[in-house]
Design a protein around this motif. Structure first.
Motif, PDB file in Angstrom:
ATOM      1  N   PHE A  28       0.819  -1.211   0.000  1.00 52.10           N
ATOM      2  CA  PHE A  28       0.000   0.000   0.000  1.00 52.10           C
ATOM      3  C   PHE A  28       0.855   1.265   0.000  1.00 52.10           C
ATOM      4  O   PHE A  28       1.855   1.353   0.707  1.00 52.10           O
ATOM      5  N   ASP A  29       0.397   2.232  -0.783  1.00 49.23           N
ATOM      6  CA  ASP A  29       0.903   3.598  -0.720  1.00 49.23           C
ATOM      7  C   ASP A  29      -0.278   4.455  -0.279  1.00 49.23           C
ATOM      8  O   ASP A  29      -1.142   4.798  -1.077  1.00 49.23           O
ATOM      9  N   GLY A  30      -0.335   4.760   1.015  1.00 48.37           N
ATOM     10  CA  GLY A  30      -1.541   5.391   1.556  1.00 48.37           C
ATOM     11  C   GLY A  30      -2.708   4.417   1.459  1.00 48.37           C
ATOM     12  O   GLY A  30      -2.619   3.287   1.918  1.00 48.37           O
ATOM     13  N   GLU A  31      -3.804   4.856   0.823  1.00 48.17           N
ATOM     14  CA  GLU A  31      -4.968   3.976   0.659  1.00 48.17           C
ATOM     15  C   GLU A  31      -4.957   3.239  -0.673  1.00 48.17           C
ATOM     16  O   GLU A  31      -5.854   2.436  -0.939  1.00 48.17           O
ATOM     17  N   LYS A  32      -3.973   3.486  -1.509  1.00 48.03           N
ATOM     18  CA  LYS A  32      -3.906   2.821  -2.808  1.00 48.03           C
ATOM     19  C   LYS A  32      -3.022   1.580  -2.732  1.00 48.03           C
ATOM     20  O   LYS A  32      -2.042   1.531  -1.992  1.00 48.03           O
ATOM     21  N   VAL A  33      -3.387   0.559  -3.524  1.00 45.41           N
ATOM     22  CA  VAL A  33      -2.682  -0.713  -3.496  1.00 45.41           C
ATOM     23  C   VAL A  33      -1.952  -0.927  -4.816  1.00 45.41           C
ATOM     24  O   VAL A  33      -2.424  -0.526  -5.883  1.00 45.41           O
ATOM     25  N   TYR A  34      -0.799  -1.548  -4.723  1.00 47.85           N
ATOM     26  CA  TYR A  34       0.020  -1.835  -5.904  1.00 47.85           C
ATOM     27  C   TYR A  34      -0.483  -3.108  -6.572  1.00 47.85           C
ATOM     28  O   TYR A  34      -0.489  -4.181  -5.976  1.00 47.85           O
ATOM     29  N   LEU A  35      -0.913  -2.986  -7.836  1.00 51.49           N
ATOM     30  CA  LEU A  35      -1.359  -4.127  -8.630  1.00 51.49           C
ATOM     31  C   LEU A  35      -0.665  -4.072  -9.983  1.00 51.49           C
ATOM     32  O   LEU A  35      -0.993  -3.228 -10.819  1.00 51.49           O
ATOM     33  N   PRO A  36       0.305  -4.929 -10.226  1.00 53.30           N
ATOM     34  CA  PRO A  36       0.986  -4.916 -11.515  1.00 53.30           C
ATOM     35  C   PRO A  36       0.098  -5.507 -12.608  1.00 53.30           C
ATOM     36  O   PRO A  36      -0.897  -6.183 -12.339  1.00 53.30           O
ATOM     37  N   SER A  37       0.475  -5.244 -13.847  1.00 49.79           N
ATOM     38  CA  SER A  37      -0.266  -5.785 -14.985  1.00 49.79           C
ATOM     39  C   SER A  37       0.512  -6.943 -15.589  1.00 49.79           C
ATOM     40  O   SER A  37       1.719  -7.102 -15.367  1.00 49.79           O
ATOM     41  N   HIS A  38      -0.165  -7.751 -16.389  1.00 48.58           N
ATOM     42  CA  HIS A  38       0.492  -8.899 -17.002  1.00 48.58           C
ATOM     43  C   HIS A  38       1.551  -8.492 -18.005  1.00 48.58           C
ATOM     44  O   HIS A  38       2.508  -9.227 -18.227  1.00 48.58           O
ATOM     45  N   THR A  39       1.401  -7.333 -18.621  1.00 46.70           N
ATOM     46  CA  THR A  39       2.415  -6.884 -19.571  1.00 46.70           C
ATOM     47  C   THR A  39       3.739  -6.647 -18.867  1.00 46.70           C
ATOM     48  O   THR A  39       4.806  -6.944 -19.406  1.00 46.70           O
ATOM     49  N   GLU A  40       3.671  -6.136 -17.627  1.00 43.11           N
ATOM     50  CA  GLU A  40       4.893  -5.926 -16.850  1.00 43.11           C
ATOM     51  C   GLU A  40       5.520  -7.258 -16.462  1.00 43.11           C
ATOM     52  O   GLU A  40       6.724  -7.362 -16.277  1.00 43.11           O
ATOM     53  N   ASN A  41       4.712  -8.286 -16.330  1.00 42.78           N
ATOM     54  CA  ASN A  41       5.154  -9.573 -15.799  1.00 42.78           C
ATOM     55  C   ASN A  41       5.436 -10.575 -16.898  1.00 42.78           C
ATOM     56  O   ASN A  41       5.546 -11.762 -16.634  1.00 42.78           O
ATOM     57  N   GLU A 101       6.009   3.109   3.364  1.00 45.86           N
ATOM     58  CA  GLU A 101       6.737   3.662   4.506  1.00 45.86           C
ATOM     59  C   GLU A 101       7.532   2.577   5.207  1.00 45.86           C
ATOM     60  O   GLU A 101       8.695   2.768   5.575  1.00 45.86           O
ATOM     61  N   ASP A 102       6.896   1.401   5.385  1.00 45.08           N
ATOM     62  CA  ASP A 102       7.588   0.267   6.006  1.00 45.08           C
ATOM     63  C   ASP A 102       8.757  -0.202   5.150  1.00 45.08           C
ATOM     64  O   ASP A 102       9.731  -0.767   5.666  1.00 45.08           O
ATOM     65  N   ALA A 103       8.636  -0.013   3.832  1.00 49.12           N
ATOM     66  CA  ALA A 103       9.651  -0.497   2.907  1.00 49.12           C
ATOM     67  C   ALA A 103      10.741   0.538   2.636  1.00 49.12           C
ATOM     68  O   ALA A 103      11.449   0.455   1.626  1.00 49.12           O
ATOM     69  N   GLY A 104      10.864   1.548   3.512  1.00 45.59           N
ATOM     70  CA  GLY A 104      11.909   2.539   3.348  1.00 45.59           C
ATOM     71  C   GLY A 104      11.616   3.546   2.268  1.00 45.59           C
ATOM     72  O   GLY A 104      12.474   3.825   1.421  1.00 45.59           O
ATOM     73  N   ALA A 105      10.380   4.086   2.287  1.00 50.70           N
ATOM     74  CA  ALA A 105       9.953   5.092   1.301  1.00 50.70           C
ATOM     75  C   ALA A 105      10.095   4.570  -0.129  1.00 50.70           C
ATOM     76  O   ALA A 105      10.532   5.276  -1.038  1.00 50.70           O
ATOM     77  N   LEU A 106       9.721   3.316  -0.343  1.00 50.84           N
ATOM     78  CA  LEU A 106       9.753   2.704  -1.672  1.00 50.84           C
ATOM     79  C   LEU A 106       8.845   3.474  -2.629  1.00 50.84           C
ATOM     80  O   LEU A 106       7.702   3.784  -2.302  1.00 50.84           O
TER      81      LEU A 106
END
Length: 310
Positions: A28-41, A101-106
Motif C-alpha cells: 500500500f501507498d496510503g490507501e492505494k494498493v500496488y497491482l501490476p499488470s500482465h504486460t509488466e510480468n 513507509e515500512d519499505a523505506g519510502a519505496l
C-alpha cells in the motif's frame, strides 16, 4: 456476493506468522494498493503451486517473489519480509500487508496504484474478496496511527488485531458499522422499489439503505430509513442475509419489506436522486451480484418469493 468464495475457505483469525515467497503481498501507498499488470510480468515465470490463480485480464494480486522482482528490490528477500503484517489466509495461501513507509519510502509506479474500487470487478472473485478485505484493514491501520483519547502514537497488538496506546492504554479495534438494506415490495402490484443515489460513484439502481444509529434495532433502523428516504410505510420485515462490506467498513443486513398503504414516494433529495417502482420484467440488469442488495434485486427479477418461509 463478494464474500461467497466457496469452495475456497477464508481464515480470518489473528496469527503471528512469517511470510513465504509464494504468499500474497498487498503493498500500500496510503490507501492505494500496488497491482501490476500482465504486460509488466511477461518475463516472469512463476513455478509455485499457486501459479496463475491470481490472473486478471489487466492486473493481478502479486506474491512477495513477484513484487521483489518487478520492483527490482535489492535487499534480500529475508529483509523484505520484515515489517509485514499478516492479514488472513484463504485455503493454504497467506496474505500480508506492507506499506511504502515500512519499505523505506519505496517509490511505486503511479500507473500501478489503484483505489479499493478496483476490486468490484476483479477476478477471480475470491481474490477480489481478499483484496477489498485487505484494504479495510489497511484503512484501520492508517486511521489509528494515533490514539483518539490522548494523541500518543499507537502500536500494534501482538495478541489480536488491534491498535494499543502505550501511554493511556486505550485499545482500538477495526471499525465495522452495521447497516440495513431493504427491498420494498408492493405485493398487490408485484413491484419492487429501486433508487438511485444523489451522489457518489455508484450510478446503478439500488435499494433503500442506511447505517444503524446508536440504540437502534436492525428492524427499527430499516423502518426509519424507509420513512426518511422514500416516505413509505411497510409491514412484514423479513430478514434475508447479512454480508461483510469492506468498501465502507460495514456489515450489511438485508431485509425484504411489504408496502403498507399508499405507494406514493416522498423522496429525500439530499440522499436520493430518484426512486421508482419496477415490475419484475422491467427490473434493469445489474453489473454484478457482488452485493447483497444486487442479489435481492435479482431474486425479485427472476420471480422469487422473498416472503415464503425460509
Amino acid at each position: 456476493m463478494i464474500h461467497k468464495i466457496e469452495p475456497h475457505k477464508y481464515y480470518p483469525e489473528f496469527r503471528s506468522q512469517d511470510p513465504k515467497p509464494s504468499d500474497y503481498l498487498l503493498l500500500f501507498d496510503g490507501e492505494k494498493v500496488y497491482l501490476p499488470s500482465h504486460t509488466e510480468n511477461s518475463d516472469v515465470t512463476d513455478t509455485s503451486a499457486g501459479a496463475g490463480i491470481s490472473e486478471h485480464p489487466q492486473v493481478y494480486l502479486p506474491t512477495f517473489e513477484e513484487v521483489h522482482g518487478l520492483l527490482g528490490i535489492r535487499q534480500p528477500m529475508e529483509r523484505f519480509f520484515l515489517d509485514c503484517e499478516y492479514l488472513f489466509s484463504i485455503d493454504d495461501r497467506a496474505f500480508f500487508r506492507k506499506t511504502t513507509e515500512d519499505a523505506g519510502a519505496l517509490m511505486l509506479p503511479e500507473e500501478d496504484l489503484y483505489a479499493s474500487g478496483v476490486f468490484r470487478n476483479f477476478e477471480p472473485e475470491y481474490l477480489a474478496f481478499a483484496g477489498i478485505t485487505a484494504t479495510q484493514i489497511n484503512r484501520f491501520r492508517l486511521d489509528r496511527k494515533f490514539c483518539g483519547r490522548c494523541g500518543h502514537p499507537t502500536i500494534h497488538s501482538t495478541t489480536e488485531r488491534a491498535c494499543i496506546c502505550p501511554e493511556c492504554g486505550q485499545i482500538e479495534y477495526p471499525k465495522i458499522s452495521p447497516a440495513v438494506i431493504i427491498a420494498i415490495v408492493d405485493t398487490e402490484q408485484d413491484k419492487i422499489l429501486l433508487t438511485r443515489y444523489a451522489g457518489g460513484s455508484y450510478r446503478h439502481w439500488a435499494l433503500v439503505a442506511g447505517f444503524v444509529e446508536v440504540g437502534e434495532t436492525f428492524k427499527g433502523a430499516a423502518r426509519r430509513e424507509i420513512m426518511e428516504e422514500v416516505g413509505l410505510k411497510v409491514s412484514d420485515l423479513v430478514y434475508y442475509k447479512s454480508q461483510p462490506w469492506s468498501f465502507s467498513d460495514s456489515a450489511m443486513i438485508g431485509f425484504f419489506a411489504k408496502l403498507e398503504g399508499d405507494p406514493s414516494i416522498t423522496l429525500q433529495e439530499s440522499e436520493l436522486g430518484e426512486a421508482k417502482w419496477f415490475s419484475r420484467e422491467d427490473v434493469p440488469d445489474l453489473p454484478s451480484t457482488i452485493s447483497v442488495g444486487q442479489e435481492m434485486i435479482t431474486l425479485f427479477k427472476n420471480g422469487g418469493d422473498p416472503f415464503c418461509k425460509r
